[in-house]
Design a protein around this motif. Sequence first.
Motif, short mmCIF file in Angstrom:
data_model
loop_
_atom_site.label_atom_id
_atom_site.label_comp_id
_atom_site.label_asym_id
_atom_site.label_seq_id
_atom_site.Cartn_x
_atom_site.Cartn_y
_atom_site.Cartn_z
N LEU A 82 -17.15 -2.15 -45.18
CA LEU A 82 -18.02 -3.33 -45.13
C LEU A 82 -17.94 -4.14 -46.41
N PHE A 83 -17.96 -3.47 -47.56
CA PHE A 83 -17.85 -4.17 -48.84
C PHE A 83 -16.54 -4.95 -48.92
N ASN A 84 -15.45 -4.31 -48.53
CA ASN A 84 -14.14 -4.95 -48.64
C ASN A 84 -14.00 -6.11 -47.65
N ASN A 85 -14.57 -5.97 -46.46
CA ASN A 85 -14.52 -7.07 -45.50
C ASN A 85 -15.31 -8.28 -46.00
N PHE A 86 -16.47 -8.03 -46.58
CA PHE A 86 -17.30 -9.13 -47.09
C PHE A 86 -16.66 -9.81 -48.29
N LEU A 87 -16.15 -9.02 -49.22
CA LEU A 87 -15.58 -9.60 -50.42
C LEU A 87 -14.35 -10.44 -50.12
N GLY A 88 -13.63 -10.10 -49.06
CA GLY A 88 -12.45 -10.87 -48.70
C GLY A 88 -12.77 -12.27 -48.20
N LEU A 89 -14.04 -12.54 -47.88
CA LEU A 89 -14.43 -13.87 -47.42
C LEU A 89 -14.74 -14.82 -48.56
N PHE A 90 -14.83 -14.32 -49.78
CA PHE A 90 -15.11 -15.17 -50.92
C PHE A 90 -13.81 -15.76 -51.47
N PRO A 91 -13.88 -16.96 -52.03
CA PRO A 91 -12.65 -17.59 -52.54
C PRO A 91 -12.04 -16.80 -53.70
N ALA A 164 -5.64 -6.48 -38.08
CA ALA A 164 -5.41 -7.66 -37.25
C ALA A 164 -6.65 -8.53 -37.16
N ASN A 165 -7.81 -7.93 -37.02
CA ASN A 165 -9.05 -8.72 -36.93
C ASN A 165 -9.37 -9.43 -38.23
N MET A 166 -9.07 -8.80 -39.36
CA MET A 166 -9.33 -9.47 -40.64
C MET A 166 -8.32 -10.58 -40.89
N ILE A 167 -7.08 -10.39 -40.49
CA ILE A 167 -6.06 -11.42 -40.69
C ILE A 167 -6.33 -12.63 -39.81
N ALA A 168 -6.75 -12.40 -38.56
CA ALA A 168 -6.93 -13.50 -37.61
C ALA A 168 -7.94 -14.53 -38.12
N HIS A 170 -9.00 -15.07 -41.22
CA HIS A 170 -8.54 -15.73 -42.43
C HIS A 170 -7.47 -16.77 -42.14
N LEU A 171 -6.62 -16.50 -41.15
CA LEU A 171 -5.60 -17.48 -40.78
C LEU A 171 -6.23 -18.74 -40.19
N LEU A 172 -7.27 -18.56 -39.37
CA LEU A 172 -7.95 -19.73 -38.81
C LEU A 172 -8.61 -20.56 -39.90
N LEU A 173 -9.26 -19.90 -40.85
CA LEU A 173 -9.88 -20.64 -41.95
C LEU A 173 -8.83 -21.37 -42.79
N LEU A 199 -16.95 -19.25 -40.49
CA LEU A 199 -17.29 -18.33 -41.57
C LEU A 199 -18.43 -17.41 -41.16
N ILE A 200 -19.41 -17.96 -40.43
CA ILE A 200 -20.50 -17.11 -39.92
C ILE A 200 -19.95 -16.07 -38.94
N LEU A 201 -19.00 -16.50 -38.11
CA LEU A 201 -18.37 -15.57 -37.19
C LEU A 201 -17.62 -14.47 -37.94
N GLU A 202 -16.97 -14.83 -39.04
CA GLU A 202 -16.24 -13.85 -39.82
C GLU A 202 -17.17 -12.84 -40.49
N PHE A 203 -18.36 -13.28 -40.87
CA PHE A 203 -19.35 -12.35 -41.41
C PHE A 203 -19.73 -11.32 -40.34
N ALA A 204 -19.91 -11.80 -39.11
CA ALA A 204 -20.22 -10.88 -38.01
C ALA A 204 -19.05 -9.94 -37.74
N VAL A 205 -17.83 -10.45 -37.77
CA VAL A 205 -16.64 -9.63 -37.55
C VAL A 205 -16.53 -8.56 -38.63
N ALA A 206 -16.86 -8.91 -39.87
CA ALA A 206 -16.79 -7.94 -40.97
C ALA A 206 -17.71 -6.76 -40.72
N ILE A 207 -18.91 -7.03 -40.20
CA ILE A 207 -19.85 -5.94 -39.90
C ILE A 207 -19.37 -5.15 -38.69
#
Length: 225
Positions: A82-91, A164-168, A170-173, A199-207
């Motif tokens: 969870l920590f790594n998924n969330f941190l990957g959303l920050f610039p 795959a879910n984390m890459i998808a 980030h590619l859209l963003l 970005l809100i959707l990606e936060f949900a995907v991270a969880i």
Amino acid sequence: MMNNLFSIFDPSTNIFNMSLNWISTFIGLMFIPYSFWFMPNRYFMLWNLISIKLHNEFKTLMGNNSFNGSTFIFISLFFFVLFNNFLGLFPYIFTSTSHLNLSLTLSLTLWLSFMIYGWINNTQHMFIHLIPQGTPTILMPFMVLIETISNIIRPGTLAVRLTANMIAGHLLLTLLGNSGMNMPNYLLFILIFSQILLLILEFAVAIIQSYVITILSTLYSSEIN
């Protein structure tokens, strides 16, 4: 274009670059308040509530044969992913969970641990698990082969699912961000609004992805008991 697009997931080796590379895997501990470790507060209460909920759910999935405290392995796995998924959303922060180096290491280590423990301590049960109950005699060799293959590919499916879910997302963003330079000014508001929703959707995907990989690992461990 595809090479440049996927290059955003490459770890940077330049020390002056703002990317945190693999250090971001452990940097989540730095954001935990100092007072969290010593005195009860709202962060401690929230963390404790989530841990208790996860402990009760994992204990139910693992059954009565689980060891005391064995659920904390999966609780730690949940918070780590969870920590790594969330941190990957920050610039400018490297997304470690978008690489098979990390996700495959986690899943393969857990899977090997389960298999070694199961075949050494519950050998008869592991053999029985290869043939589902009620299987016709003529189909037993095929079922053993199918169950063996499905068991071997488990660490790969866990790793690929997370990566795959984390890459998808980030590619859209990235695609939306790159297209903003060529868009008219009156469409920039729509673009920004779309990126906020994504970005809100990606936060949900991270969880969700951290929860899914933890639940599947728990289910795999319950099969060896």
